[in-house]
Scaffold this active site. Sequence first.
Site, mmCIF file in Angstrom:
data_model
loop_
_atom_site.group_PDB
_atom_site.id
_atom_site.type_symbol
_atom_site.label_atom_id
_atom_site.label_comp_id
_atom_site.label_asym_id
_atom_site.label_seq_id
_atom_site.Cartn_x
_atom_site.Cartn_y
_atom_site.Cartn_z
ATOM 1 N N ASN A 68 0.865 -1.181 0.000
ATOM 2 C CA ASN A 68 0.000 0.000 0.000
ATOM 3 C C ASN A 68 0.902 1.232 0.000
ATOM 4 O O ASN A 68 1.492 1.575 1.023
ATOM 5 C CB ASN A 68 -0.899 -0.022 1.247
ATOM 6 C CG ASN A 68 -1.738 1.236 1.372
ATOM 7 O OD1 ASN A 68 -1.834 2.032 0.431
ATOM 8 N ND2 ASN A 68 -2.357 1.433 2.532
ATOM 9 N N GLU A 119 -7.039 4.863 7.718
ATOM 10 C CA GLU A 119 -6.808 6.282 7.387
ATOM 11 C C GLU A 119 -8.024 6.880 6.677
ATOM 12 O O GLU A 119 -8.326 8.068 6.843
ATOM 13 C CB GLU A 119 -5.527 6.405 6.540
ATOM 14 C CG GLU A 119 -4.289 6.165 7.403
ATOM 15 C CD GLU A 119 -3.082 5.598 6.670
ATOM 16 O OE1 GLU A 119 -3.071 5.570 5.425
ATOM 17 O OE2 GLU A 119 -2.137 5.173 7.371
ATOM 18 N N GLU A 142 -5.742 -5.044 10.656
ATOM 19 C CA GLU A 142 -4.752 -4.001 10.904
ATOM 20 C C GLU A 142 -5.088 -3.279 12.214
ATOM 21 O O GLU A 142 -5.879 -2.323 12.203
ATOM 22 C CB GLU A 142 -4.756 -2.989 9.762
ATOM 23 C CG GLU A 142 -4.398 -3.577 8.417
ATOM 24 C CD GLU A 142 -3.782 -2.533 7.498
ATOM 25 O OE1 GLU A 142 -2.609 -2.673 7.157
ATOM 26 O OE2 GLU A 142 -4.467 -1.558 7.156
ATOM 27 N N SER A 196 2.929 -1.911 10.437
ATOM 28 C CA SER A 196 4.382 -1.841 10.644
ATOM 29 C C SER A 196 5.127 -3.121 10.249
ATOM 30 O O SER A 196 6.161 -3.449 10.847
ATOM 31 C CB SER A 196 4.702 -1.468 12.095
ATOM 32 O OG SER A 196 4.206 -0.174 12.364
#
Length: 250
Positions: free
Chosen positions: A9, A97, A163, A201
């Site tokens: 991504n 996000e 996530e 991460s």
Amino acid sequence: MRRPIVVANWKMYTRASDAYILATTIKNSIANIEGIEVIICPPSLWLSEISDLLKKDGKVNVGAQNMFYEPDGPYTGEISPMMIRDVAKYVIVGHSERRFYFHESDLDVNEKVLAAVKFGLSPIVCVGEKTKSASIRDAVDQLEEALQHVPKNSYKDIIVAYEPVWAIGTEHTASLEHSVKAITMLREIIGRDSSILYGGSVNDKEIEKFAGSLAIDGVLVGSASLRAGVFIEICKKWAEAKSFKGDVTI
Ligand code: PGA
């Protein structure tokens, strides 16, 4: 179908020339890696060009990072599933996000999943609890909402990305134990035919701990996917670990 997958991504990074170089390097370097599917999600402006570039040997797929759920219409600035499907097979939906900065609700995410499936795209549905102290149940609820009214026979075309939001962009992944616990709960909702990925991460150092788990089919890689060498290492290690496992059944 459930299979080993590594997703890049790129978020809102890469100028045109960076995107071209990065995609070309990844394409050339993974030409000999077997047993995993690699999906690159560049900014939508570069989607068509990167798709053309990668199509030539067919080993790397492309995906959009987002879409609106209407097929077309007076929605300035948006891209539709119909547009995406001309150039890509995948679309990330419900990334944290998008939820945070653009106030996307579970209902929006659900509309997007329904539209993706309707127009023949495979959505990569992102779910995750917001804070370290929040319950994994939040991620499960998000997935349940995202799948409202989605025909069960489409589940095999859906990829889920677990996530935990608190692990994104921090340089510290969630623990394997925590991730497997969450993914096992998500598996109960989506069933046995869909791939479930871990994201947050992911880097080339800690990748083995996730790759060794039969519960985790793949990874969604953000910042580390912008460094070709690191991303290629992640792909190699994922392919290596998964090649010994054969079909996953957990
Ligand atoms: P990160 O991003 O790997 O930089 O944490 C992952 C994501 O946001 O999907």
